[in-house]
Design an enzyme around this catalytic site. Structure first.
Site, PDB file in Angstrom:
ATOM      1  N   SER A  45       4.760   3.679   2.833  1.00 52.33           N
ATOM      2  CA  SER A  45       4.828   2.266   2.452  1.00 52.33           C
ATOM      3  C   SER A  45       5.451   2.088   1.061  1.00 52.33           C
ATOM      4  CB  SER A  45       3.426   1.635   2.487  1.00 52.33           C
ATOM      5  OG  SER A  45       2.559   2.269   1.559  1.00 52.33           O
ATOM      6  N   GLY A  46       5.788   3.179   0.397  1.00 51.46           N
ATOM      7  CA  GLY A  46       6.468   3.064  -0.896  1.00 51.46           C
ATOM      8  C   GLY A  46       5.533   2.984  -2.090  1.00 51.46           C
ATOM      9  N   LYS A  47       4.287   3.463  -1.933  1.00 47.66           N
ATOM     10  CA  LYS A  47       3.299   3.377  -3.012  1.00 47.66           C
ATOM     11  C   LYS A  47       3.741   4.138  -4.260  1.00 47.66           C
ATOM     12  CE  LYS A  47       0.072   5.377  -0.603  1.00 47.66           C
ATOM     13  NZ  LYS A  47       0.836   5.596   0.631  1.00 47.66           N
TER      14      LYS A  47
ATOM     15  N   GLU B 251      -2.350   9.735  -5.463  1.00 44.28           N
ATOM     16  CA  GLU B 251      -3.208  10.280  -4.389  1.00 44.28           C
ATOM     17  C   GLU B 251      -4.684  10.196  -4.775  1.00 44.28           C
ATOM     18  OE1 GLU B 251      -1.974  10.869  -1.565  1.00 44.28           O
ATOM     19  OE2 GLU B 251      -0.015  11.832  -1.702  1.00 44.28           O
ATOM     20  N   VAL B 252      -5.074   9.058  -5.289  1.00 42.65           N
ATOM     21  CA  VAL B 252      -6.412   8.903  -5.881  1.00 42.65           C
ATOM     22  C   VAL B 252      -7.526   9.051  -4.841  1.00 42.65           C
ATOM     23  CG1 VAL B 252      -6.580   6.385  -5.646  1.00 42.65           C
ATOM     24  CG2 VAL B 252      -7.632   7.516  -7.620  1.00 42.65           C
ATOM     25  N   GLN B 253      -7.188   8.867  -3.556  1.00 41.10           N
ATOM     26  CA  GLN B 253      -8.233   8.958  -2.514  1.00 41.10           C
ATOM     27  C   GLN B 253      -8.796  10.363  -2.380  1.00 41.10           C
ATOM     28  OE1 GLN B 253      -4.969   8.726  -1.801  1.00 41.10           O
ATOM     29  NE2 GLN B 253      -4.509  10.338  -0.330  1.00 41.10           N
TER      30      GLN B 253
ATOM     31  N   CYS C 193       6.464   0.088  11.326  1.00 39.46           N
ATOM     32  CA  CYS C 193       5.919   0.761  12.503  1.00 39.46           C
ATOM     33  C   CYS C 193       7.031   1.521  13.232  1.00 39.46           C
ATOM     34  CB  CYS C 193       5.278  -0.257  13.446  1.00 39.46           C
ATOM     35  SG  CYS C 193       4.691   0.472  14.991  1.00 39.46           S
TER      36      CYS C 193
ATOM     37  N   CYS D 133       7.426  -0.222  17.032  1.00 37.89           N
ATOM     38  CA  CYS D 133       7.958  -1.563  17.285  1.00 37.89           C
ATOM     39  C   CYS D 133       8.822  -2.115  16.153  1.00 37.89           C
ATOM     40  CB  CYS D 133       6.824  -2.539  17.575  1.00 37.89           C
ATOM     41  SG  CYS D 133       5.788  -2.904  16.136  1.00 37.89           S
TER      42      CYS D 133
HETATM   43 ZN    ZN Z   1       3.972  -1.441  16.184  1.00 34.24          ZN
END
Ligand code: ZN
Length: 206
Positions: free
Chosen positions: A26-28, A96-98, A152, A155
């Site tokens: 997502s480009g974080k 990567e704080v998680q 996604c 889709c």
């Molecule tokens: Zn989708």
């Protein structure tokens, strides 16, 4: 995202926590690096930390999928961040704080209370779509939150989830987060196309 948000402030008047989150791809990290480049231009003293278990690009840098990179310090425990903090640092970024222990929330709070601008990035959900590590608490403590969307792979719509594939099929719910053997890969998926076989129905039965 606003082009002229808080991140453009040159004079740091007080500390704060910014969270940049979303699924994989997502480009974080790219967004964090963009903020760090701007902070450098504003003559802020920047330090970047990352968990040592993230071996993708070595321990000495943070690198986005888009190719940007920034020098980083790998730490095996979040308490090391205080030991390694330079006296003049005004901006602390944590990638990567998680993956850090629960104490990371207190670390971020203490840094912010010292007047430091804290920028953290990480996944908000694991491959099952469940909240990841301390991210839920960080999201509630933060002054600023940006949840980025990926695309996604099924889709082409907005994707907020990370699809884990093992040997070409969707990973089962009960499979461990760290896989020994087999080949795994990840894709961004929307809610409709995110697949987690064997997921138990946790809703109350009537
Ligand atoms: Zn989708």
């Amino acid at each position: 995202m606003k082009a002229n948000g808080f991140e453009d402030t040159i004079h740091v008047v007080s500390g704060s926590i910014e969270v940049v989150t979303g699924s994989m791809f997502s480009g974080k990290t790219e967004e964090m690096l963009r903020r760090l480049r701007r902070a450098r231009i504003a003559r802020q003293q920047v330090q970047v930390f990352k968990p040592k278990l993230d071996l993708r690009y070595g321990h000495d840098k943070v690198k986005s999928h888009a190719g940007s990179e920034f020098k980083a310090i790998g730490v095996s425990s979040c308490s090391e961040i205080f030991d390694l903090l330079n006296p003049g640092t005004t901006v602390v970024a944590i990638d990567e704080v998680q993956f850090f222990e629960p104490e990371i929330v207190e670390v971020c709070d203490r840094l912010a209370e010292q007047g430091i601008r804290v920028i953290v990035t990480g996944l908000d959900q694991d491959f099952r779509g469940a909240p990841f590590g301390s991210m839920p608490l960080l999201l509630s403590r933060a002054e600023h939150v940006d949840k980025l969307q990926a695309i996604c792979m099924v889709c082409g719509g907005s994707a907020s989830r990370t699809q884990r594939m093992i040997d070409g099929r969707p990973a089962f719910y009960e499979e461990p987060t760290v896989l020994v053997g087999g080949s795994e890969s990840y894709e961004a998926r929307c809610r409709e196309h995110h697949e987690v076989p064997h997921q138990l129905n946790t809703l109350p039965q009537d």
